[in-house]
Design an enzyme around this catalytic site. Sequence first.
Site, PDB file in Angstrom:
ATOM      1  N   ASP A  16       5.910   3.496  -3.392  1.00 21.85           N
ATOM      2  CA  ASP A  16       5.438   2.402  -3.385  1.00 21.85           C
ATOM      3  C   ASP A  16       4.395   2.037  -4.192  1.00 21.85           C
ATOM      4  OD1 ASP A  16       5.481   0.786   0.033  1.00 21.85           O
ATOM      5  OD2 ASP A  16       6.847   1.360  -1.615  1.00 21.85           O
TER       6      ASP A  16
ATOM      7  N   LYS B 256       7.633  -3.073  -5.085  1.00 21.32           N
ATOM      8  CA  LYS B 256       7.834  -4.099  -5.519  1.00 21.32           C
ATOM      9  C   LYS B 256       7.521  -5.214  -6.130  1.00 21.32           C
ATOM     10  CE  LYS B 256      10.559  -3.538  -1.351  1.00 21.32           C
ATOM     11  NZ  LYS B 256       9.317  -3.372  -0.082  1.00 21.32           N
TER      12      LYS B 256
ATOM     13  N   MET C  31      -1.179  -9.651   4.567  1.00 21.95           N
ATOM     14  CA  MET C  31      -0.195 -11.025   3.407  1.00 21.95           C
ATOM     15  C   MET C  31      -0.852 -12.001   3.700  1.00 21.95           C
ATOM     16  SD  MET C  31       3.245  -9.018   3.944  1.00 21.95           S
ATOM     17  CE  MET C  31       3.043  -8.343   5.104  1.00 21.95           C
TER      18      MET C  31
HETATM   19  N1  SAH Z   1       2.053  -1.149   5.640  1.00 27.94           N
HETATM   20  C1  SAH Z   1       0.843  -1.553   5.305  1.00 27.94           C
HETATM   21  C2  SAH Z   1       1.067  -2.849   4.613  1.00 27.94           C
HETATM   22  C3  SAH Z   1       2.251  -2.702   4.196  1.00 27.94           C
HETATM   23  S1  SAH Z   1       2.046  -4.939   4.040  1.00 27.94           S
HETATM   24  C4  SAH Z   1      -0.580  -0.951   6.596  1.00 27.94           C
HETATM   25  O1  SAH Z   1       0.305  -0.267   7.358  1.00 27.94           O
HETATM   26  O2  SAH Z   1      -1.389  -0.886   5.536  1.00 27.94           O
HETATM   27  C5  SAH Z   1       1.096  -5.213   2.513  1.00 27.94           C
HETATM   28  C6  SAH Z   1      -0.074  -5.905   2.893  1.00 27.94           C
HETATM   29  O3  SAH Z   1      -1.041  -4.682   3.614  1.00 27.94           O
HETATM   30  C7  SAH Z   1      -1.024  -6.138   1.449  1.00 27.94           C
HETATM   31  O4  SAH Z   1      -0.223  -7.751   1.863  1.00 27.94           O
HETATM   32  C8  SAH Z   1      -2.683  -6.348   1.623  1.00 27.94           C
HETATM   33  O5  SAH Z   1      -2.125  -7.666   3.098  1.00 27.94           O
HETATM   34  C9  SAH Z   1      -2.247  -5.078   3.129  1.00 27.94           C
HETATM   35  N2  SAH Z   1      -2.448  -3.288   1.694  1.00 27.94           N
HETATM   36  C10 SAH Z   1      -1.998  -2.678   1.765  1.00 27.94           C
HETATM   37  N3  SAH Z   1      -3.408  -1.878   1.553  1.00 27.94           N
HETATM   38  C11 SAH Z   1      -4.063  -2.047   1.039  1.00 27.94           C
HETATM   39  C12 SAH Z   1      -5.442  -2.519   0.333  1.00 27.94           C
HETATM   40  N4  SAH Z   1      -5.824  -1.382   0.118  1.00 27.94           N
HETATM   41  N5  SAH Z   1      -6.507  -3.266   0.599  1.00 27.94           N
HETATM   42  C13 SAH Z   1      -6.241  -4.596   1.264  1.00 27.94           C
HETATM   43  N6  SAH Z   1      -4.884  -5.126   1.599  1.00 27.94           N
HETATM   44  C14 SAH Z   1      -4.328  -3.808   1.836  1.00 27.94           C
END
Ligand code: SAH
Length: 520
Positions: A40, A62, A178
């Site tokens: 991803d 995405k 998000m």
């Molecule tokens: N499964 C992932 C979340 C996916 S949804 C998890 O457990 O973290 C995608 C959202 O995750 C992004 O829009 C953001 O809000 C957050 N996100 C994921 N990685 C991030 C990062 N390194 N820094 C800040 N936000 C992050």
Amino acid sequence: MMAARNRGKVYLVGAGPGDPGLITLRGKYLLERAEVVVYDYLASPKLLRHVPGDAELIYAGKKGGGLHAFTQEEINQLLIDRAAGGRTVVRLKGGDPFIFGRGAEEIEELVAAGIDFEVVPGVTSATAAATYAGIPITHREYTASVAFITGHEAPGKKESNIAWDKLATGAGTIVIYMGIKNLPDITRRLIDNGRDPQTPVAVVRWASTPIQHSVEGTLATITDVVRERGIRPPALVIVGEVVRLRNTIDWFEKRPLFGRHIVVTRTREQASELVAGLEEQGADCLEYSTIHIEPVEDYGILDAALDEITTYQWLLFTSLNGVTYFFRRLFARGMDARSLNGPKIAVVGRATAEKLGEYGLRADLVPEKFTGEGLAEALLAQGVEGARILLPRALRAREVLPETLTGAGARVTVAPVYQNVPPQGRKDELREQLADGFIDLVTFTSSSTVTNFLTMVDAASDEELQRLLAGVRIAAIGPITARTVEERGLTVDIQPERYTIPDLVDAIVAYYQHADARRN
Ligand code: SAH
């Protein structure tokens, strides 16, 4: 193959939030055995280093890079097809697969298709962002509860799945995934439903990566702060009194080289020690391998010398690669370290001595100054007249050492065992980063890294070179490398007293600490 008898299997693996060190041991184990990896946008590309070279890598992101983006249906189908073909598939997802990761949707499809699967949890970005921004998401004195919510569904719409009235005051800490696009709605909803507008809020972008960026405000002000500071996704919003603890606990962004973008120009084979040292201090390392090491075509000189190795008084090593490629050839000829019991061994410096140690040999002589000249001096002090000396080294190298020894009456055999070839590609990326002023510092660890770096920059004129490197600091490992930099009309800003990688890292840290002190 882990899956039994030709039955494929899909491992849904949490990659962690960004720092490639935050994957689980189980996740790494599976990557090391993967035949297909579907990854991803949010999973660190650095994790792909664990994957076997012949595995199929599929980017299913995405967002980003102008690359083809798969739909969720296409991804599901891809996983089913590869696994049904008998392959071991790792589906690598940012953070934790089951926290706003659509992991369950992919599993449901696999179940429907009768495909075996396993799920490995990951460090979710909420906990990582909080931790790396210096915020404990729970604390006995501040909050006893925490809620993870998605900010993706439009909070204004009537059929919201989030009970904003209960959430606003019901959870001590609220972490919003998000949530950037809808931040004005989200903050308004929380305030309208009774949360104090003065509640502290932090927003953390690209958490746990070298480009992490975090800002603070309150429920009333954070929308403006985020807009003014240009914070875009991916970012997490953390709401609650615990944000106040950031003042005390913030550690990640306080490391000495945090926010510095540093070009590392070592060979790919050798870059790791410098990169590890700089990253440990918080730097963002941009690895440009300006040299690629290859064997030479003809080992005739070395082979002849090895046949009568016991007639030599000295065997000299002036580089790590010299040691590595010498032994490769020795082993290829069916010999081993026992064949070397004739000559004494001298090396140019400590690192080379350590490398030699890996082959079970101890250097008899290490000069005080880690240069060719230093080594020549130390050997002359021992008396070399009439001595036979073997020097396995690069095809093209400085002649000072063999010339000085020959001048003193030694019989020197120079045996080329490896060569430097400039690699292709990534030139445009480097020029763009220089032109954008993105790069803070370029490191050089040998004269050939300087020459090859400048070849890669490919400036049309001295003026263009000066313009591209304006404001870029330069670090050189030692005086010879520094001279090569200066011969090209550039200035060396950082040079350690001792010519080793750890000393170079220390000198860079010291330089920026002084720079920070001057700035404050
Ligand atoms: N499964 C992932 C979340 C996916 S949804 C998890 O457990 O973290 C995608 C959202 O995750 C992004 O829009 C953001 O809000 C957050 N996100 C994921 N990685 C991030 C990062 N390194 N820094 C800040 N936000 C992050």
